[in-house]
Design a protein around this motif. Structure first.
Motif, PDB file in Angstrom:
ATOM      1  N   VAL A  53       0.852  -1.186   0.000  1.00  0.00           N
ATOM      2  CA  VAL A  53       0.000   0.000   0.000  1.00  0.00           C
ATOM      3  C   VAL A  53       0.888   1.236   0.000  1.00  0.00           C
ATOM      4  CG1 VAL A  53      -1.664   1.350   1.357  1.00  0.00           C
ATOM      5  CG2 VAL A  53      -1.924  -1.139   1.165  1.00  0.00           C
ATOM      6  N   VAL A  54       1.926   1.163   0.826  1.00  0.00           N
ATOM      7  CA  VAL A  54       2.967   2.194   0.860  1.00  0.00           C
ATOM      8  C   VAL A  54       4.268   1.533   0.455  1.00  0.00           C
ATOM      9  CG1 VAL A  54       3.467   1.782   3.312  1.00  0.00           C
ATOM     10  CG2 VAL A  54       4.074   3.974   2.293  1.00  0.00           C
ATOM     11  N   ARG A  55       5.096   2.260  -0.344  1.00  0.00           N
ATOM     12  CA  ARG A  55       6.365   1.687  -0.768  1.00  0.00           C
ATOM     13  C   ARG A  55       7.348   2.839  -0.977  1.00  0.00           C
ATOM     14  NH1 ARG A  55       6.405   4.677  -4.243  1.00  0.00           N
ATOM     15  NH2 ARG A  55       8.112   3.603  -5.246  1.00  0.00           N
ATOM     16  N   GLY A  56       8.611   2.486  -1.129  1.00  0.00           N
ATOM     17  CA  GLY A  56       9.679   3.467  -1.113  1.00  0.00           C
ATOM     18  C   GLY A  56      10.316   3.458   0.263  1.00  0.00           C
ATOM     19  N   ALA A  57      11.636   3.288   0.300  1.00  0.00           N
ATOM     20  CA  ALA A  57      12.321   3.075   1.576  1.00  0.00           C
ATOM     21  C   ALA A  57      12.046   4.169   2.611  1.00  0.00           C
ATOM     22  CB  ALA A  57      13.825   2.918   1.339  1.00  0.00           C
ATOM     23  N   PRO A  58      12.181   5.458   2.275  1.00  0.00           N
ATOM     24  CA  PRO A  58      11.900   6.479   3.292  1.00  0.00           C
ATOM     25  C   PRO A  58      10.457   6.443   3.767  1.00  0.00           C
ATOM     26  CG  PRO A  58      13.192   7.411   1.502  1.00  0.00           C
ATOM     27  CD  PRO A  58      12.732   6.063   1.042  1.00  0.00           C
ATOM     28  N   ALA A  59       9.511   6.267   2.853  1.00  0.00           N
ATOM     29  CA  ALA A  59       8.102   6.234   3.231  1.00  0.00           C
ATOM     30  C   ALA A  59       7.793   5.048   4.141  1.00  0.00           C
ATOM     31  CB  ALA A  59       7.218   6.181   1.984  1.00  0.00           C
ATOM     32  N   ILE A  60       8.431   3.926   3.892  1.00  0.00           N
ATOM     33  CA  ILE A  60       8.229   2.753   4.741  1.00  0.00           C
ATOM     34  C   ILE A  60       8.681   3.041   6.165  1.00  0.00           C
ATOM     35  CG2 ILE A  60       9.089   0.413   5.182  1.00  0.00           C
ATOM     36  CD1 ILE A  60       9.027  -0.028   2.136  1.00  0.00           C
ATOM     37  N   GLY A  61       9.845   3.689   6.321  1.00  0.00           N
ATOM     38  CA  GLY A  61      10.332   4.020   7.654  1.00  0.00           C
ATOM     39  C   GLY A  61       9.409   4.968   8.389  1.00  0.00           C
ATOM     40  N   ILE A  62       8.937   6.000   7.701  1.00  0.00           N
ATOM     41  CA  ILE A  62       8.021   6.967   8.310  1.00  0.00           C
ATOM     42  C   ILE A  62       6.723   6.286   8.727  1.00  0.00           C
ATOM     43  CG2 ILE A  62       6.625   9.016   7.847  1.00  0.00           C
ATOM     44  CD1 ILE A  62       8.921   9.806   5.828  1.00  0.00           C
ATOM     45  N   LEU A  92       6.438  -4.887  12.998  1.00  0.00           N
ATOM     46  CA  LEU A  92       6.681  -3.917  11.933  1.00  0.00           C
ATOM     47  C   LEU A  92       8.020  -4.184  11.254  1.00  0.00           C
ATOM     48  CD1 LEU A  92       5.349  -0.822  13.862  1.00  0.00           C
ATOM     49  CD2 LEU A  92       4.489  -1.559  11.622  1.00  0.00           C
ATOM     50  N   ALA A  93       9.026  -4.558  12.024  1.00  0.00           N
ATOM     51  CA  ALA A  93      10.351  -4.830  11.467  1.00  0.00           C
ATOM     52  C   ALA A  93      10.333  -6.028  10.525  1.00  0.00           C
ATOM     53  CB  ALA A  93      11.356  -5.056  12.588  1.00  0.00           C
ATOM     54  N   TRP A 104      16.041   1.462  10.731  1.00  0.00           N
ATOM     55  CA  TRP A 104      16.580   2.708  11.298  1.00  0.00           C
ATOM     56  C   TRP A 104      15.494   3.470  12.054  1.00  0.00           C
ATOM     57  CZ3 TRP A 104      14.960   7.640   9.893  1.00  0.00           C
ATOM     58  CH2 TRP A 104      15.725   8.705  10.376  1.00  0.00           C
ATOM     59  N   ALA A 105      14.340   3.627  11.424  1.00  0.00           N
ATOM     60  CA  ALA A 105      13.243   4.359  12.060  1.00  0.00           C
ATOM     61  C   ALA A 105      12.743   3.622  13.300  1.00  0.00           C
ATOM     62  CB  ALA A 105      12.104   4.566  11.064  1.00  0.00           C
ATOM     63  N   GLY A 128       6.086  12.577  19.018  1.00  0.00           N
ATOM     64  CA  GLY A 128       7.082  13.576  18.668  1.00  0.00           C
ATOM     65  C   GLY A 128       8.211  13.009  17.841  1.00  0.00           C
ATOM     66  N   GLU A 129       8.639  11.802  18.182  1.00  0.00           N
ATOM     67  CA  GLU A 129       9.742  11.176  17.439  1.00  0.00           C
ATOM     68  C   GLU A 129       9.311  10.836  16.018  1.00  0.00           C
ATOM     69  OE1 GLU A 129      13.807   9.765  17.402  1.00  0.00           O
ATOM     70  OE2 GLU A 129      12.636  11.169  18.606  1.00  0.00           O
ATOM     71  N   ALA A 130       8.114  10.278  15.844  1.00  0.00           N
ATOM     72  CA  ALA A 130       7.631   9.928  14.505  1.00  0.00           C
ATOM     73  C   ALA A 130       7.477  11.176  13.640  1.00  0.00           C
ATOM     74  CB  ALA A 130       6.301   9.188  14.610  1.00  0.00           C
ATOM     75  N   GLU A 131       6.931  12.239  14.223  1.00  0.00           N
ATOM     76  CA  GLU A 131       6.772  13.477  13.458  1.00  0.00           C
ATOM     77  C   GLU A 131       8.131  14.068  13.096  1.00  0.00           C
ATOM     78  OE1 GLU A 131       4.238  15.710  16.044  1.00  0.00           O
ATOM     79  OE2 GLU A 131       2.399  14.958  15.090  1.00  0.00           O
TER      80      GLU A 131
END
Length: 350
Positions: A53-62, A92-93, A104-105, A128-131
């Motif tokens: 549904v979501v893909r792309g390494a940065p988007a996955i971490g967020i 999630l991992a 990393w996230a 706060g950390e996720a944002e």
């Protein structure tokens, strides 16, 4: 991001945080349908990552970081809330094995969790950390676009890209497509050639759509047409993203990236990898150490549910390949540009 689904400056966003739930633009349905899915728990978020549904390494971490927040919100009802959140982080991992941004996230979220004294404190602190992870990604993408311009020609030229690396694959703006946006706004881009990117067709469904949304000239091509395009001499740079970069500068990215790097070298075209520093995994010495995810053969035997191959035929379906550092002219992160990447050059920055 919490305000709108699109931004003139960031591109079309795909991750929206609403405080008590997460909304994801279902990228499996683009460009035909723009459907937002809502998630209220970590398991649903893990499934969304696994099911693309979501893909792309940065988007996955967020996305995973917000999944941890949802876990904390639900775990507040339990006496062993910290263990419950830790278990959610583990789930999630396990959702995707290759993109290091995910781990990393989640490690950032796990470290923050250990400092929390109560369930209520955990919700506020983890939010706060996720944002912060989300905002840092957007800032890094903008900075990478600026860094890349410094090593590219001033006169307008064409680029070729693979898969999707734009706002849809990140927190906003994009990695490789962030560079494309920066080139376009600087008046230094004539056209983007977008590989269709089999078997999920992220190039045709997502990249072409995303660039059209912003009026950036884009030509879609079959993956097998890349050599002919490079041969014509219009393209000066191939620009791609990354899911993991190892200590020696080897890069794991969407399957087909390696062959593009070989083609670029043969035709004298420069090859650039654009990714945030969270994609760099200095614990792995080379690309040989990267776990490569393989998915079900049905993704190759059919296109969006329509069969294009004999039933039951054997399929090799790796999601990623590894491009050796010696085929890469530059790796661009928010920390700067590494030209001719090597173990020594990577260590100097990371």
């Amino acid at each position: 991001m919490t305000d709108s689904s699109a931004s003139d400056s960031l591109g079309t966003l795909a991750i929206l945080w609403h405080g008590d739930h997460l909304a994801l633009l279902d990228q499996r349905l683009l460009p035909d349908d723009e459907i937002w899915l809502t998630y209220n728990d970590a398991q649903g978020v893990a499934d969304a990552i696994r099911d693309m549904v979501v893909r792309g390494a940065p988007a996955i971490g967020i996305t995973a970081a917000y999944g941890v927040v949802l876990a904390a919100q639900r775990a507040g009802r339990d006496a062993d809330w910290k263990m419950a959140v830790g278990d959610a982080i583990d789930r999630l991992a396990a959702s995707r094995p290759t993109a290091v941004n995910l781990f990393w996230a989640l490690e950032r979220m796990r470290t923050r969790l250990q400092t929390c004294a109560s369930a209520a404190d955990a919700v506020a602190s983890l939010t706060g950390e996720a944002e912060a992870i989300h905002a840092e990604d957007v800032a890094a993408n903008r900075l990478m676009g600026q860094h890349a311009l410094g090593i590219m020609p001033d006169s307008p030229f064409a680029v070729l890209t693979h898969c999707n690396t734009g706002a849809l694959a990140t927190g906003g703006y994009g990695t490789a497509l962030g560079v494309v946006r920066s080139l376009w706004r600087a008046g230094r881009l004539t056209r983007v050639y977008a590989d269709e990117t089999r078997p999920w067709l992220q190039g045709s469904r997502l990249t072409a759509w995303e660039l059209q949304q912003e009026g950036i000239p884009v030509t879609l091509n079959a993956d097998s047409a890349a050599a002919q395009i490079l041969r014509r001499g219009e393209v000066r740079w191939v620009i791609v993203g990354a899911d993991r970069i190892t200590a020696n500068g080897d890069v794991a990215n969407k399957i087909g990236t390696y062959s593009l790097a070989v083609l670029a070298r043969h035709h004298g075209v420069k090859f650039m990898v654009v990714a945030p520093s969270s994609t760099v995994d200095m614990a792995l010495q080379s690309g040989a150490d990267i776990p490569i995810e393989e998915r079900d053969g049905s993704e190759v035997r059919a296109v969006r549910g329509v069969s294009v191959a004999p039933d039951g035929v054997s399929v090799y379906n790796p999601v990623f390949d590894v491009t050796p550092a010696d085929l890469i002219d530059a790796i661009v992160t928010e920390k700067g540009v590494i030209e001719r990447p090597s173990l020594e050059a990577m260590r100097a920055v990371f």
